[in-house]
Design a protein around this motif. Structure first.
Motif, PDB file in Angstrom:
ATOM      1  N   UNK A 167       0.855  -1.185   0.000  1.00  0.00           N
ATOM      2  CA  UNK A 167       0.000   0.000   0.000  1.00  0.00           C
ATOM      3  C   UNK A 167       0.891   1.235   0.000  1.00  0.00           C
ATOM      4  N   UNK A 168       1.016   1.853  -1.163  1.00  0.00           N
ATOM      5  CA  UNK A 168       1.883   3.021  -1.339  1.00  0.00           C
ATOM      6  C   UNK A 168       3.298   2.691  -0.878  1.00  0.00           C
ATOM      7  N   UNK A 169       3.741   3.275   0.227  1.00  0.00           N
ATOM      8  CA  UNK A 169       5.114   3.052   0.678  1.00  0.00           C
ATOM      9  C   UNK A 169       5.183   2.106   1.878  1.00  0.00           C
ATOM     10  N   UNK A 170       4.133   1.318   2.105  1.00  0.00           N
ATOM     11  CA  UNK A 170       4.093   0.399   3.246  1.00  0.00           C
ATOM     12  C   UNK A 170       3.884  -1.034   2.770  1.00  0.00           C
ATOM     13  N   UNK A 171       4.425  -1.957   3.548  1.00  0.00           N
ATOM     14  CA  UNK A 171       4.195  -3.382   3.326  1.00  0.00           C
ATOM     15  C   UNK A 171       3.578  -3.948   4.592  1.00  0.00           C
ATOM     16  N   UNK A 172       2.440  -4.604   4.445  1.00  0.00           N
ATOM     17  CA  UNK A 172       1.850  -5.366   5.541  1.00  0.00           C
ATOM     18  C   UNK A 172       2.198  -6.821   5.256  1.00  0.00           C
ATOM     19  N   UNK A 173       3.040  -7.385   6.088  1.00  0.00           N
ATOM     20  CA  UNK A 173       3.490  -8.769   5.923  1.00  0.00           C
ATOM     21  C   UNK A 173       2.858  -9.621   7.018  1.00  0.00           C
ATOM     22  N   UNK A 174       2.184 -10.682   6.608  1.00  0.00           N
ATOM     23  CA  UNK A 174       1.643 -11.658   7.548  1.00  0.00           C
ATOM     24  C   UNK A 174       2.425 -12.940   7.352  1.00  0.00           C
TER      25      UNK A 174
END
Length: 150
Positions: free
Chosen positions: A11-18
């Motif tokens: 998401x834009x400049x973020x990574x959500x890692x699960x």
């Protein structure tokens, strides 16, 4: 102990890692120092190493949320509003009773797999390193080596 969850949302400049382990250690066994090393496939270089916080149990799924600029560029003035389509080879390492263990996954920095994060009929899961049954990659000192499974 097995890495059984790996999905991410860009998401834009973020990574959500699960990520997650299926882990049932014996009494007095310890799991520690879980980290992710992000290798830039195009340049064969380690771009960033991320250490997770220590946990009482590593059984289950966990979320990490971080800034893409941590592992995209060494330049502090890097413009993260335009995310390049970068491919990273991720070495997930941990210690089990002081013995180092590893699992490996890919991370493609693009929104292409975002529908797979939540899963639906069109994108049920993220196709990843673990999904390629006919080949594997290993990392020696500086190179990724493709090998066909025998």
């Amino acid at each position: 102990m097995e890495l059984n969850a790996w999905r991410y949302y860009i998401n834009n400049d973020r990574v959500l890692l699960t990520w997650g382990f299926e882990s049932y250690p014996r009494e007095n066994d310890t799991i520690s120092e879980v980290s992710f090393s992000f290798y830039d496939v195009a340049y064969n270089t380690l771009k960033w190493k991320f250490f997770t916080k220590e946990r009482v149990s590593y059984n289950g799924e966990f979320n990490e949320n971080f800034d893409i600029s941590n592992f995209i560029s060494n330049n502090p003035n890097y413009n993260t509003s335009v995310i390049p389509n970068k491919l990273f080879y991720v070495d997930i390492s941990w210690k089990y009773n002081s013995q180092e263990r590893h699992a490996y996954r890919w991370m493609l920095i693009t929104g292409l797999y975002n529908p797979s994060y939540y899963g639906n009929s069109e994108y049920p899961t993220i196709k990843d390193y673990d999904s390629f049954l006919d080949c594997y990659y290993t990392l020696d000192d500086k190179n990724y080596i493709y090998s066909a499974k025998a």
